[in-house]
Design a protein around this motif. Structure first.
Motif, PDB file in Angstrom:
ATOM      1  N   LEU A   3       0.922  -1.289  -0.145  1.00 60.98           N
ATOM      2  CA  LEU A   3       0.056  -0.023   0.009  1.00 60.98           C
ATOM      3  C   LEU A   3       0.858   1.209  -0.087  1.00 60.98           C
ATOM      4  O   LEU A   3       0.650   2.091  -0.552  1.00 60.98           O
ATOM      5  CB  LEU A   3      -0.943  -0.103   1.374  1.00 60.98           C
ATOM      6  N   PRO A   4       1.956   1.385   0.668  1.00 62.62           N
ATOM      7  CA  PRO A   4       2.772   2.672   0.888  1.00 62.62           C
ATOM      8  C   PRO A   4       3.328   2.777  -0.595  1.00 62.62           C
ATOM      9  O   PRO A   4       3.450   4.112  -1.150  1.00 62.62           O
ATOM     10  CB  PRO A   4       3.758   2.277   1.969  1.00 62.62           C
ATOM     11  N   ALA A   5       3.673   1.725  -1.203  1.00 63.45           N
ATOM     12  CA  ALA A   5       4.381   2.042  -2.596  1.00 63.45           C
ATOM     13  C   ALA A   5       3.274   2.388  -3.862  1.00 63.45           C
ATOM     14  O   ALA A   5       3.500   3.461  -4.474  1.00 63.45           O
ATOM     15  CB  ALA A   5       4.971   0.967  -3.017  1.00 63.45           C
ATOM     16  N   LEU A   6       2.023   1.773  -3.513  1.00 60.54           N
ATOM     17  CA  LEU A   6       0.975   2.048  -4.252  1.00 60.54           C
ATOM     18  C   LEU A   6       0.497   3.653  -4.227  1.00 60.54           C
ATOM     19  O   LEU A   6       0.366   4.551  -5.260  1.00 60.54           O
ATOM     20  CB  LEU A   6      -0.095   1.175  -4.087  1.00 60.54           C
ATOM     21  N   LEU A   7       0.426   4.002  -3.086  1.00 61.87           N
ATOM     22  CA  LEU A   7       0.022   5.514  -2.704  1.00 61.87           C
ATOM     23  C   LEU A   7       1.150   6.431  -3.290  1.00 61.87           C
ATOM     24  O   LEU A   7       0.969   7.555  -3.480  1.00 61.87           O
ATOM     25  CB  LEU A   7      -0.302   5.561  -1.117  1.00 61.87           C
ATOM     26  N   ALA A   8       2.309   6.063  -3.027  1.00 63.67           N
ATOM     27  CA  ALA A   8       3.451   6.855  -3.374  1.00 63.67           C
ATOM     28  C   ALA A   8       3.383   6.915  -5.046  1.00 63.67           C
ATOM     29  O   ALA A   8       3.816   8.202  -5.648  1.00 63.67           O
ATOM     30  CB  ALA A   8       4.959   6.506  -2.974  1.00 63.67           C
ATOM     31  N   GLY A 141      12.757   2.395  -8.358  1.00 66.87           N
ATOM     32  CA  GLY A 141      13.539   1.469  -7.813  1.00 66.87           C
ATOM     33  C   GLY A 141      13.695   1.509  -6.540  1.00 66.87           C
ATOM     34  O   GLY A 141      14.281   0.728  -5.686  1.00 66.87           O
ATOM     35  N   THR A 142      13.329   2.566  -5.914  1.00 70.03           N
ATOM     36  CA  THR A 142      13.758   2.955  -4.454  1.00 70.03           C
ATOM     37  C   THR A 142      12.650   1.899  -3.371  1.00 70.03           C
ATOM     38  O   THR A 142      12.749   2.248  -2.253  1.00 70.03           O
ATOM     39  CB  THR A 142      13.403   4.331  -4.041  1.00 70.03           C
ATOM     40  N   HIS A 143      11.691   1.433  -4.317  1.00 76.53           N
ATOM     41  CA  HIS A 143      10.763   0.831  -3.357  1.00 76.53           C
ATOM     42  C   HIS A 143      10.947  -0.657  -3.510  1.00 76.53           C
ATOM     43  O   HIS A 143      10.027  -1.672  -3.309  1.00 76.53           O
ATOM     44  CB  HIS A 143       9.197   0.966  -4.044  1.00 76.53           C
ATOM     45  N   GLY A 144      12.317  -1.207  -4.199  1.00 77.17           N
ATOM     46  CA  GLY A 144      12.468  -2.646  -4.297  1.00 77.17           C
ATOM     47  C   GLY A 144      11.490  -3.632  -4.776  1.00 77.17           C
ATOM     48  O   GLY A 144      10.970  -3.350  -5.942  1.00 77.17           O
ATOM     49  N   ASP A 145      10.977  -4.409  -4.076  1.00 79.94           N
ATOM     50  CA  ASP A 145      10.043  -5.269  -4.750  1.00 79.94           C
ATOM     51  C   ASP A 145       8.518  -4.885  -4.782  1.00 79.94           C
ATOM     52  O   ASP A 145       7.991  -5.472  -5.466  1.00 79.94           O
ATOM     53  CB  ASP A 145       9.955  -6.531  -3.666  1.00 79.94           C
ATOM     54  N   GLY A 146       8.277  -3.806  -4.138  1.00 76.32           N
ATOM     55  CA  GLY A 146       7.137  -3.059  -4.542  1.00 76.32           C
ATOM     56  C   GLY A 146       6.957  -1.891  -5.571  1.00 76.32           C
ATOM     57  O   GLY A 146       6.368  -1.351  -5.711  1.00 76.32           O
ATOM     58  N   ARG A 147       8.131  -2.151  -6.452  1.00 75.09           N
ATOM     59  CA  ARG A 147       8.187  -0.992  -7.361  1.00 75.09           C
ATOM     60  C   ARG A 147       7.008  -1.174  -8.362  1.00 75.09           C
ATOM     61  O   ARG A 147       6.683  -0.287  -9.131  1.00 75.09           O
ATOM     62  CB  ARG A 147       9.523  -1.236  -8.225  1.00 75.09           C
ATOM     63  N   TRP A 148       6.722  -2.515  -8.541  1.00 74.45           N
ATOM     64  CA  TRP A 148       5.240  -2.691  -9.649  1.00 74.45           C
ATOM     65  C   TRP A 148       4.209  -2.059  -8.835  1.00 74.45           C
ATOM     66  O   TRP A 148       3.172  -1.658  -9.517  1.00 74.45           O
ATOM     67  CB  TRP A 148       5.191  -4.208  -9.792  1.00 74.45           C
ATOM     68  N   TRP A 149       4.170  -2.276  -7.602  1.00 67.26           N
ATOM     69  CA  TRP A 149       2.723  -1.528  -6.972  1.00 67.26           C
ATOM     70  C   TRP A 149       2.971  -0.007  -7.112  1.00 67.26           C
ATOM     71  O   TRP A 149       1.815   0.779  -7.090  1.00 67.26           O
ATOM     72  CB  TRP A 149       2.738  -1.885  -5.440  1.00 67.26           C
ATOM     73  N   ALA A 154       0.713   4.920 -10.085  1.00 67.31           N
ATOM     74  CA  ALA A 154       1.073   6.061 -11.126  1.00 67.31           C
ATOM     75  C   ALA A 154       0.117   5.795 -12.376  1.00 67.31           C
ATOM     76  O   ALA A 154      -0.444   6.755 -12.836  1.00 67.31           O
ATOM     77  CB  ALA A 154       2.538   5.740 -11.639  1.00 67.31           C
ATOM     78  N   ALA A 155      -0.232   4.599 -12.676  1.00 72.31           N
ATOM     79  CA  ALA A 155      -0.970   4.264 -13.737  1.00 72.31           C
ATOM     80  C   ALA A 155      -2.440   4.355 -13.228  1.00 72.31           C
ATOM     81  O   ALA A 155      -3.348   5.078 -14.147  1.00 72.31           O
ATOM     82  CB  ALA A 155      -0.915   2.723 -14.140  1.00 72.31           C
ATOM     83  N   LEU A 156      -2.715   4.107 -12.110  1.00 71.00           N
ATOM     84  CA  LEU A 156      -4.150   4.578 -11.436  1.00 71.00           C
ATOM     85  C   LEU A 156      -4.199   6.115 -11.544  1.00 71.00           C
ATOM     86  O   LEU A 156      -5.542   6.280 -11.865  1.00 71.00           O
ATOM     87  CB  LEU A 156      -4.129   3.862 -10.234  1.00 71.00           C
ATOM     88  N   ALA A 157      -2.957   6.871 -11.210  1.00 78.74           N
ATOM     89  CA  ALA A 157      -3.206   8.214 -11.247  1.00 78.74           C
ATOM     90  C   ALA A 157      -3.779   8.722 -12.758  1.00 78.74           C
ATOM     91  O   ALA A 157      -4.698   9.565 -12.831  1.00 78.74           O
ATOM     92  CB  ALA A 157      -1.983   8.781 -10.764  1.00 78.74           C
ATOM     93  N   SER A 158      -3.091   8.238 -13.815  1.00 84.05           N
ATOM     94  CA  SER A 158      -3.408   8.569 -15.375  1.00 84.05           C
ATOM     95  C   SER A 158      -4.863   8.445 -15.331  1.00 84.05           C
ATOM     96  O   SER A 158      -5.675   9.179 -15.841  1.00 84.05           O
ATOM     97  CB  SER A 158      -2.443   7.855 -15.959  1.00 84.05           C
ATOM     98  N   ALA A 159      -5.346   7.072 -15.058  1.00 79.40           N
ATOM     99  CA  ALA A 159      -6.749   6.609 -15.171  1.00 79.40           C
ATOM    100  C   ALA A 159      -7.689   7.640 -14.567  1.00 79.40           C
ATOM    101  O   ALA A 159      -8.730   8.068 -15.294  1.00 79.40           O
ATOM    102  CB  ALA A 159      -6.811   5.127 -14.716  1.00 79.40           C
TER     103      ALA A 159
END
Length: 206
Positions: A3-8, A141-149, A154-159
């Motif tokens: 969730l933190p990576a998603l919100l970021a 890259g700063t989110h490590g394994d959470g980079r795809w979240w 970011a994609a959700l922001a565009s939508a």
């Protein structure tokens, strides 16, 4: 879910996309005219998803190793934006008649034409690559394994943004019931396009 990576990613995506630009100006105008809004919103959103995925996947690093590619895109983008500015200026200077009133005689334009313009304003804009692919990709890259979240955010922001801009524009239609309002909008769009084109040319020397 990270969730933190998603919100970021959502926050960064909104900060990068919520600004006056060629793409946003076109989506707004289509929304005001009520022409091919869903298709244009879908194309812009899908394009951003592809670009975000490319950035998170590491393409940003490759782009930085090939500066000539960005130079080529800058030049092509500048010419396209100047051409689009010319069309907007021509619309702004057009005589006040019913042709300017979308509710009576909509501006001629096919679905293919609208999608082609939206695609060009997206893919010929170097800022898209610098912001979405390089910057966003690097920060993911700063989110490590959470980079795809992070990328998903970011994609959700565009939508969210393109949907709100395109479909929400209808609430401004009463304001644009007069030809004069369309003249002002097209005049502003022309100015924005010229400024963006000049910024691309100036950036070549940096």
């Amino acid at each position: 879910m990270d969730l933190p990576a998603l919100l970021a990613g959502l926050g960064l995506g909104l900060s990068l996309i919520v600004a006056i630009g060629a793409q946003n100006a076109f989506v707004l105008r289509q929304g005001l005219r009520g022409k091919h809004v869903g298709a244009v919103v879908a194309l812009c959103t899908a394009s951003d998803v592809v670009l975000v995925a490319a950035g998170v996947g590491g393409v940003g690093g490759l782009v930085q190793q090939a500066p000539w590619a960005l130079v080529a895109v800058r030049v092509a983008g500048a010419f396209f934006l100047l051409g689009y500015a010319g069309h907007a200026l021509a619309r702004a200077l057009r005589s006040a008649d019913e042709a300017l009133l979308p509710s009576r005689a909509p501006e001629r334009g096919t679905l293919a034409g609208a999608l082609g313009t939206a695609a060009a304003l997206t893919w010929l804009n170097p800022h898209v690559y610098l912001d979405t692919v390089v910057l966003l990709g690097s920060l993911s890259g700063t989110h490590g394994d959470g980079r795809w979240w992070f990328g998903a955010g970011a994609a959700l922001a565009s939508a969210l943004w393109f949907t709100a801009l395109g479909h929400g524009a209808r609430f401004l239609r009463p304001l644009f019931a007069r030809p004069g309002a369309w003249r002002v909008l097209d005049g502003l769009i022309a100015v924005v396009m010229v400024v963006l084109a000049l910024s691309l040319v100036v950036g070549l020397g940096r």
